[in-house]
Design a protein around this motif. Structure first.
Motif, PDB file in Angstrom:
ATOM      1  N   ILE A  24       0.828  -1.207   0.000  1.00 53.07           N
ATOM      2  CA  ILE A  24       0.000   0.000   0.000  1.00 53.07           C
ATOM      3  C   ILE A  24       0.858   1.250   0.000  1.00 53.07           C
ATOM      4  O   ILE A  24       0.571   2.220  -0.705  1.00 53.07           O
ATOM      5  CB  ILE A  24      -0.959  -0.006   1.205  1.00 53.07           C
ATOM      6  CG1 ILE A  24      -2.108  -0.985   0.956  1.00 53.07           C
ATOM      7  CG2 ILE A  24      -1.511   1.394   1.481  1.00 53.07           C
ATOM      8  CD1 ILE A  24      -3.008  -1.206   2.150  1.00 53.07           C
ATOM      9  N   GLN A  87      -9.128   5.571  -6.615  1.00 53.67           N
ATOM     10  CA  GLN A  87      -8.673   4.448  -5.793  1.00 53.67           C
ATOM     11  C   GLN A  87      -9.666   3.290  -5.805  1.00 53.67           C
ATOM     12  O   GLN A  87     -10.860   3.477  -5.615  1.00 53.67           O
ATOM     13  CB  GLN A  87      -8.473   4.904  -4.347  1.00 53.67           C
ATOM     14  CG  GLN A  87      -7.998   3.817  -3.400  1.00 53.67           C
ATOM     15  CD  GLN A  87      -6.604   3.342  -3.763  1.00 53.67           C
ATOM     16  OE1 GLN A  87      -5.699   4.138  -3.971  1.00 53.67           O
ATOM     17  NE2 GLN A  87      -6.423   2.027  -3.844  1.00 53.67           N
ATOM     18  N   TRP A  89      -9.098  -0.594  -3.995  1.00 54.85           N
ATOM     19  CA  TRP A  89      -8.285  -1.663  -3.435  1.00 54.85           C
ATOM     20  C   TRP A  89      -8.733  -2.968  -4.080  1.00 54.85           C
ATOM     21  O   TRP A  89      -9.848  -3.422  -3.886  1.00 54.85           O
ATOM     22  CB  TRP A  89      -8.463  -1.759  -1.924  1.00 54.85           C
ATOM     23  CG  TRP A  89      -8.183  -0.488  -1.171  1.00 54.85           C
ATOM     24  CD1 TRP A  89      -9.081   0.285  -0.501  1.00 54.85           C
ATOM     25  CD2 TRP A  89      -6.916   0.141  -1.007  1.00 54.85           C
ATOM     26  NE1 TRP A  89      -8.459   1.373   0.058  1.00 54.85           N
ATOM     27  CE2 TRP A  89      -7.125   1.308  -0.229  1.00 54.85           C
ATOM     28  CE3 TRP A  89      -5.622  -0.154  -1.446  1.00 54.85           C
ATOM     29  CZ2 TRP A  89      -6.095   2.168   0.127  1.00 54.85           C
ATOM     30  CZ3 TRP A  89      -4.589   0.708  -1.086  1.00 54.85           C
ATOM     31  CH2 TRP A  89      -4.828   1.847  -0.307  1.00 54.85           C
ATOM     32  N   THR A  94      -4.185  -6.210   0.037  1.00 56.69           N
ATOM     33  CA  THR A  94      -4.516  -4.819   0.349  1.00 56.69           C
ATOM     34  C   THR A  94      -6.006  -4.668   0.645  1.00 56.69           C
ATOM     35  O   THR A  94      -6.403  -3.808   1.432  1.00 56.69           O
ATOM     36  CB  THR A  94      -4.103  -3.870  -0.793  1.00 56.69           C
ATOM     37  OG1 THR A  94      -4.835  -4.187  -1.975  1.00 56.69           O
ATOM     38  CG2 THR A  94      -2.614  -3.972  -1.076  1.00 56.69           C
ATOM     39  N   LYS A  95      -6.841  -5.503   0.021  1.00 53.27           N
ATOM     40  CA  LYS A  95      -8.262  -5.501   0.352  1.00 53.27           C
ATOM     41  C   LYS A  95      -8.464  -5.910   1.810  1.00 53.27           C
ATOM     42  O   LYS A  95      -9.301  -5.342   2.519  1.00 53.27           O
ATOM     43  CB  LYS A  95      -9.028  -6.448  -0.574  1.00 53.27           C
ATOM     44  CG  LYS A  95      -9.171  -5.943  -1.999  1.00 53.27           C
ATOM     45  CD  LYS A  95      -9.702  -7.002  -2.929  1.00 53.27           C
ATOM     46  CE  LYS A  95     -11.131  -7.369  -2.639  1.00 53.27           C
ATOM     47  NZ  LYS A  95     -11.656  -8.316  -3.664  1.00 53.27           N
ATOM     48  N   ALA A  98      -7.542  -3.001   3.963  1.00 49.47           N
ATOM     49  CA  ALA A  98      -8.587  -1.976   3.898  1.00 49.47           C
ATOM     50  C   ALA A  98      -9.799  -2.367   4.741  1.00 49.47           C
ATOM     51  O   ALA A  98     -10.412  -1.524   5.407  1.00 49.47           O
ATOM     52  CB  ALA A  98      -8.995  -1.732   2.450  1.00 49.47           C
ATOM     53  N   LYS A  99     -10.147  -3.640   4.717  1.00 48.12           N
ATOM     54  CA  LYS A  99     -11.289  -4.109   5.507  1.00 48.12           C
ATOM     55  C   LYS A  99     -11.032  -3.953   6.996  1.00 48.12           C
ATOM     56  O   LYS A  99     -11.917  -3.546   7.754  1.00 48.12           O
ATOM     57  CB  LYS A  99     -11.594  -5.559   5.172  1.00 48.12           C
ATOM     58  CG  LYS A  99     -12.252  -5.767   3.830  1.00 48.12           C
ATOM     59  CD  LYS A  99     -12.494  -7.249   3.558  1.00 48.12           C
ATOM     60  CE  LYS A  99     -13.128  -7.457   2.194  1.00 48.12           C
ATOM     61  NZ  LYS A  99     -13.324  -8.912   1.896  1.00 48.12           N
ATOM     62  N   MET A 102      -9.197   0.292   7.394  1.00 47.05           N
ATOM     63  CA  MET A 102      -9.669   1.483   6.689  1.00 47.05           C
ATOM     64  C   MET A 102     -11.191   1.510   6.545  1.00 47.05           C
ATOM     65  O   MET A 102     -11.717   2.109   5.608  1.00 47.05           O
ATOM     66  CB  MET A 102      -9.017   1.578   5.300  1.00 47.05           C
ATOM     67  CG  MET A 102      -7.514   1.567   5.312  1.00 47.05           C
ATOM     68  SD  MET A 102      -6.847   1.595   3.624  1.00 47.05           S
ATOM     69  CE  MET A 102      -5.125   1.205   3.936  1.00 47.05           C
ATOM     70  N   GLN A 105     -13.323   1.152   3.212  1.00 47.49           N
ATOM     71  CA  GLN A 105     -13.537   2.183   2.195  1.00 47.49           C
ATOM     72  C   GLN A 105     -12.627   1.983   0.992  1.00 47.49           C
ATOM     73  O   GLN A 105     -11.452   1.671   1.130  1.00 47.49           O
ATOM     74  CB  GLN A 105     -13.286   3.571   2.788  1.00 47.49           C
ATOM     75  CG  GLN A 105     -14.273   3.969   3.869  1.00 47.49           C
ATOM     76  CD  GLN A 105     -13.967   5.329   4.449  1.00 47.49           C
ATOM     77  OE1 GLN A 105     -12.812   5.744   4.531  1.00 47.49           O
ATOM     78  NE2 GLN A 105     -14.992   6.052   4.853  1.00 47.49           N
ATOM     79  N   ILE A 107     -12.736  -0.265  -1.449  1.00 49.41           N
ATOM     80  CA  ILE A 107     -12.537  -1.606  -1.987  1.00 49.41           C
ATOM     81  C   ILE A 107     -13.345  -1.752  -3.273  1.00 49.41           C
ATOM     82  O   ILE A 107     -14.491  -1.302  -3.360  1.00 49.41           O
ATOM     83  CB  ILE A 107     -12.958  -2.674  -0.967  1.00 49.41           C
ATOM     84  CG1 ILE A 107     -12.035  -2.606   0.268  1.00 49.41           C
ATOM     85  CG2 ILE A 107     -12.906  -4.067  -1.577  1.00 49.41           C
ATOM     86  CD1 ILE A 107     -12.455  -3.517   1.395  1.00 49.41           C
TER      87      ILE A 107
END
Length: 207
Positions: A24, A87, A89, A94-95, A98-99, A102, A105, A107
């Motif tokens: 990331i 963006q 993901w 990286t997904k 993000a889950k 983050m 948001q 994805i």
């Protein structure tokens, strides 16, 4: 034996997750710019999910929006291409990051990935990015070469992350880079000075 296998599996998952975090924030290298003379305005992550639900005050957004739209208007008046980096993901690791870290948001396939209402229709070109560095997929390299662009003016979100990493990746390739400070926002304003110093060391112009 089962405990050892389970431990190794957990270690593998942890390494995979940490690699997602590394990907990331990594800054990519690419082919050096050769003889490209034009300029492009780059809008970073000005999507509904980040603009509407991000950690930015309404006052800060109003000021940034005014500056961004002035930059867009000036670019179009001078036949300067406007490129939106959007963006999504999409890499499995990286997904997962993000889950977990983050709020899910950005994805791929989730709501809010479109350009935020104030900026709809502003871009001439849209490039999807998978990490903070907008050059990572090489699609931006190809577009800038096609458009004969050797200098970038950058606005958008977030100063400390996607804006900074994309600017640093651009400098790695030899692009001239200028960040329009009034057209950027940061969720952590206290970190901006440190980010700006790092960018200036790499000869990124701040206006």
């Amino acid at each position: 034996m089962i405990g050892a296998i389970f431990g190794l599996a957990l270690l593998g998952v942890a390494i995979w997750f940490v690699n997602g975090i590394r990907r990331i924030g990594a800054v990519s290298a690419g082919a050096p710019v050769m003889g490209q003379t034009g300029t492009a305005l780059v809008l970073i992550d000005l999507q509904s999910v980040f603009w509407d639900a991000g950690p930015y005050s309404e006052e800060a957004k109003a000021g940034a929006q005014t500056q961004i739209m002035a930059e867009v208007e000036a670019a179009k008046s001078n036949n300067i291409p406007v490129i939106a980096l959007r963006q999504e993901w999409s890499i499995p690791s990286t997904k997962a990051v993000a889950k977990l870290l983050m709020k899910g948001q950005g994805i791929e396939g989730t709501a809010g990935l479109e350009m935020a209402e104030p900026f709809k229709g502003a871009a001439d070109h849209v490039v999807v990015k998978r990490v903070q560095d907008g050059f990572e997929t090489k699609e931006l390299d190809r577009l800038l070469k096609q458009l004969d662009v050797g200098a970038l003016r950058i606005v958008g979100l977030d100063t400390n992350y996607c804006v900074a990493k994309t600017a640093l990746a651009a400098r790695q390739r030899g692009y001239e880079v200028e960040i329009i400070k009034r057209g950027t926002l940061a969720g952590d304003p206290e970190a901006v000075e440190k980010t700006h110093l790092k960018l200036q060391k790499e000869h990124v112009l701040l206006r």
